[in-house]
Design an enzyme around this catalytic site. Structure first.
Site, short mmCIF file in Angstrom:
data_model
loop_
_atom_site.label_atom_id
_atom_site.label_comp_id
_atom_site.label_asym_id
_atom_site.label_seq_id
_atom_site.Cartn_x
_atom_site.Cartn_y
_atom_site.Cartn_z
N LYS A 1 -29.86 -73.35 18.47
CA LYS A 1 -29.92 -74.63 17.77
C LYS A 1 -30.05 -75.79 18.75
O LYS A 1 -30.81 -76.74 18.52
CB LYS A 1 -28.68 -74.80 16.90
CG LYS A 1 -28.65 -73.89 15.68
CD LYS A 1 -27.31 -73.84 15.02
CE LYS A 1 -26.94 -75.13 14.33
NZ LYS A 1 -25.69 -74.99 13.53
N GLU B 1 -22.02 -61.86 12.09
CA GLU B 1 -21.58 -63.11 12.72
C GLU B 1 -20.14 -62.98 13.18
O GLU B 1 -19.75 -63.56 14.20
CB GLU B 1 -21.74 -64.28 11.75
CG GLU B 1 -21.58 -65.65 12.43
CD GLU B 1 -22.00 -66.80 11.54
OE1 GLU B 1 -23.16 -67.26 11.67
OE2 GLU B 1 -21.18 -67.23 10.70
N SER C 1 -22.64 -79.30 3.38
CA SER C 1 -22.52 -79.36 4.84
C SER C 1 -21.17 -79.99 5.16
O SER C 1 -20.93 -81.15 4.82
CB SER C 1 -23.64 -80.20 5.45
OG SER C 1 -23.40 -80.41 6.83
N LYS C 2 -20.31 -79.23 5.81
CA LYS C 2 -18.97 -79.72 6.10
C LYS C 2 -19.01 -81.05 6.84
O LYS C 2 -18.33 -82.00 6.48
CB LYS C 2 -18.20 -78.68 6.91
CG LYS C 2 -16.73 -79.04 7.14
CD LYS C 2 -16.05 -78.06 8.08
CE LYS C 2 -15.97 -76.67 7.52
NZ LYS C 2 -15.18 -75.76 8.38
N THR C 3 -19.86 -81.13 7.86
CA THR C 3 -19.93 -82.34 8.68
C THR C 3 -20.98 -83.34 8.17
O THR C 3 -21.00 -84.48 8.61
CB THR C 3 -20.31 -81.98 10.12
OG1 THR C 3 -21.61 -81.35 10.12
CG2 THR C 3 -19.28 -81.03 10.73
N PHE C 4 -21.81 -82.89 7.28
CA PHE C 4 -22.95 -83.66 6.77
C PHE C 4 -23.88 -84.07 7.92
O PHE C 4 -24.56 -85.10 7.89
CB PHE C 4 -22.51 -84.91 5.99
CG PHE C 4 -23.38 -85.18 4.78
CD1 PHE C 4 -23.18 -84.47 3.60
CD2 PHE C 4 -24.39 -86.12 4.80
CE1 PHE C 4 -23.99 -84.69 2.49
CE2 PHE C 4 -25.19 -86.36 3.71
CZ PHE C 4 -24.99 -85.64 2.54
N HIS D 1 -36.57 -45.13 -2.56
CA HIS D 1 -38.00 -44.90 -2.45
C HIS D 1 -38.59 -45.65 -1.26
O HIS D 1 -39.81 -45.64 -1.06
CB HIS D 1 -38.71 -45.34 -3.74
CG HIS D 1 -38.44 -44.42 -4.90
ND1 HIS D 1 -39.26 -43.36 -5.22
CD2 HIS D 1 -37.41 -44.39 -5.80
CE1 HIS D 1 -38.77 -42.73 -6.27
NE2 HIS D 1 -37.65 -43.33 -6.63
N GLY E 1 -17.62 -70.90 7.67
CA GLY E 1 -18.78 -70.94 6.78
C GLY E 1 -18.99 -69.66 6.00
O GLY E 1 -19.27 -69.68 4.80
N ARG E 2 -18.84 -68.51 6.67
CA ARG E 2 -19.11 -67.23 6.01
C ARG E 2 -17.97 -66.83 5.07
O ARG E 2 -18.07 -65.80 4.40
CB ARG E 2 -19.38 -66.14 7.04
CG ARG E 2 -18.28 -65.94 8.07
CD ARG E 2 -18.80 -65.08 9.22
NE ARG E 2 -17.88 -64.94 10.33
CZ ARG E 2 -17.74 -65.82 11.31
NH1 ARG E 2 -18.44 -66.95 11.30
NH2 ARG E 2 -16.92 -65.59 12.32
N GLY F 1 -23.48 -69.72 5.49
CA GLY F 1 -22.45 -69.48 4.50
C GLY F 1 -22.50 -70.43 3.32
O GLY F 1 -22.05 -70.10 2.22
N GLU G 1 -30.74 -78.81 9.45
CA GLU G 1 -31.61 -78.28 8.39
C GLU G 1 -31.20 -78.81 7.02
O GLU G 1 -32.05 -79.20 6.21
CB GLU G 1 -31.56 -76.74 8.39
CG GLU G 1 -32.05 -76.08 9.66
CD GLU G 1 -30.93 -75.79 10.64
OE1 GLU G 1 -31.10 -74.89 11.48
OE2 GLU G 1 -29.87 -76.45 10.56
#
Length: 552
Positions: A516, A363, A215-218, A394, A277-278, A164, A222
């Site tokens: 993960k 999700e 990143s919310k939590t940092f 097409h 996140g989404r 997200g 990734e």
């Protein structure tokens, strides 16, 4: 927690099964229109968008519905408690019960400052404070007041996120490209594949590049890995750690990790745990959007979603556009056995819209356990896919027209193009395909019609189209920030309605976690010498083959 275990136990569900048995033998969409000239008016709804003073037409008339169908579907929504769950969401109650969190992305676009609370505490002030911070910062960067470490204006924005934190900003900045500052180059890096970051850095200059680390939590593996790579690249030129603060900002809530990275806490844009996140593009995660299109346009984007929120919250179910869309999805999934949902925008700028909706839908409703802990007795979570037309027709529209699968489809078009070139010739051709595809999927072509065209006898079966394929047509005036906001919110509440009827928790995502956690374990094993034997034969065999090929 809900008051019922299985949606299939509800009286309206059982009545719909009986109705489907009767209706299913008699569904011929083109005959529905022949028998009822008012069908379009009866099954279309118009959304009046206060954000940009436009209207969006939602035509549900080419779907497998009668007035009785609609009545029963609305009754199903009532029995399933859609209204109650909706009201609980807007009240800030913790309807995401597996994580004990409110689901309050609607508070992020509360542009009219309606009272909104979580745990008895108003959230309005904090949301507005972050928005004001985004406004000031975005205006500083866009005007050139914010400068890089050598005094040069920022020319490149690199958003580093995943899921997200990536899909929303990517989609919205592309969809609103006509409103963007074309002097700003945007890159979005999400994949841990080093090629994604390498390509972004190749097109960037350390002196004029600003990195947004989302990143919310940092601690997202990734994102932090990609951000660290970007930081190393930057310091190869900038040398001094103190310069990081002029080129990196954080969309996060973890002050300790953010400052440890070298980012000034004043350049940290936070958001609450009740922002999934989404659903986060409306929050600080949308900073790249505000930077690119300007804060006024970002505010209109929020306003469009807020207008759809108000419609969803206040409109009776019979006229409630997202509710009707979600109920149709349940109707196709569980009574017609449809497994997929196609969303095809007739708009090149909206090329990433289906990918964004994939996360939102799959999700959210890729769940098999009801809110009461039981395994569902019916299908949930359609496989959502899509590409922009006309190219898509097409590539995979062949399957829509003559395949064996039922694929309910949404077509989206704006009447007004951002690029009315060649005296609007392109837009007229685009629109003609938008209308023709929905009509062709409905009416098909009979063997007699094929024969009348002079086709050889042996080709008649191959050129016959069964038709009777359902579509929803969504016609906007123009894809403005406000219109885009409303369309996204439509699909959010559409997805909410599906999950509420299916009695699943649409707001957690435990299914993301297993892969993960296993990846972390395997990553440490890749650093160990010798053959791996700690997994099943296939996984260990693949790990060993990779180590050999990679020379590790």
């Amino acid at each position: 927690m809900s008051g019922f275990a299985q949606a299939s136990d509800l009286q309206a569900w059982q009545q719909l099964q009986q109705h489907h048995t009767t209706l299913g033998r008699n569904i011929v969409l083109k005959e529905f229109f022949e028998k009822d000239p008012s069908r379009f008016e009866k099954f279309s709804r118009i959304f009046k968008n206060t954000a940009d003073k436009s209207e969006i037409l939602f035509d549900f008339s080419k779907n497998f519905i009668t007035e009785d169908t609609l009545s029963l579907l609305v009754q199903l929504a009532k029995e399933a408690g859609v209204e109650k769950l909706r009201d609980e969401m807007f009240a800030g109650e913790k309807i995401n019960f597996t994580e004990k969190r409110a689901v309050y992305h609607v508070a992020l676009r509360n542009v009219t400052n309606q009272p909104m609370q979580v745990d008895g505490k108003s959230v309005v002030e904090d949301v507005n404070e972050v928005l004001e911070h985004m406004k000031v910062f975005s205006e500083q960067v866009r005007s050139g007041e914010w400068k890089g470490y050598t005094g040069k204006k920022i020319k490149t924005i690199v958003n580093v996120g995943i899921g997200g934190s990536d899909l929303g900003p990517v989609m919205v900045t592309e969809a609103l490209k006509p409103y963007g500052d074309r002097d700003l180059d945007l890159h979005f890096v999400s994949n841990i594949d080093g090629s994604h970051m390498a390509e972004a850095l190749r097109a960037s200059d350390p002196e004029t590049t600003l990195f947004l680390v989302a990143s919310k939590t940092f601690t997202t593996a990734e994102t932090v890995t990609n951000a660290t790579t970007a930081k190393h690249w930057f310091l190869e030129t900038a040398k001094e750690e103190s310069h990081v603060a002029k080129h990196f900002v954080a969309l996060s809530t973890n002050v300790e990790e953010v400052t440890k990275f070298g980012i000034d806490k004043e350049n940290m844009f936070g958001f609450e745990s009740w922002v999934g996140g989404r659903y986060s593009v409306w929050s600080a995660i949308g900073l790249s959007v505000a930077l690119y299109v300007g804060f006024d346009n970002f505010h209109e984007f929020l306003s469009g979603a807020h207008a759809m929120d108000k419609h969803f919250k206040e409109t009776p179910l019979e006229e409630n556009i997202p509710v009707l869309g979600g109920l149709l999805s349940v109707w196709y999934s569980d009574f017609f056995g449809a497994q997929t949902h196609l969303v095809s925008p007739f708009d090149q700028y909206m090329s990433r819209f289906p990918a964004y909706l994939q996360q939102l839908s799959m999700e959210s409703n890729g769940k098999a356990i009801t809110r009461s802990g039981d395994y569902v007795k019916y299908t949930t979570g359609a496989i959502l896919f899509g590409e922009p037309a006309t190219n898509a027709q097409h590539s995979f529209y062949q399957l829509l027209h003559q395949g064996t699968k039922l694929i309910p489809t949404d077509f989206i078009l704006a009447a007004e193009s951002h690029n009315p070139i060649e005296h609007n010739k392109h837009q007229k051709m685009l629109a003609s395909n938008f209308f023709a595809q929905a009509e062709a999927l409905m009416v098909g072509k009979t063997p007699d019609e094929v024969k009348a065209e002079g086709a050889p006898e042996e080709l008649i079966p191959h050129k016959t189209f069964l038709g009777n394929r359902p579509t929803t047509s969504i016609l906007a005036q123009k894809i403005t920030p406000g219109t885009l906001g409303a369309l996204i919110a439509y699909y959010e509440h559409f997805t909410f309605t599906e999950g509420a009827v299916w009695n699943i928790n649409s707001f957690d995502q435990w299914g993301v976690e297993l892969g993960k956690s296993l990846a972390k374990k395997i990553q440490s094993e890749l650093d160990q010498s010798g053959e791996n034997t700690s997994h099943d034969a296939s996984t260990s065999g693949l790990i060993n083959a990779f180590k050999k090929k990679a020379g590790i």
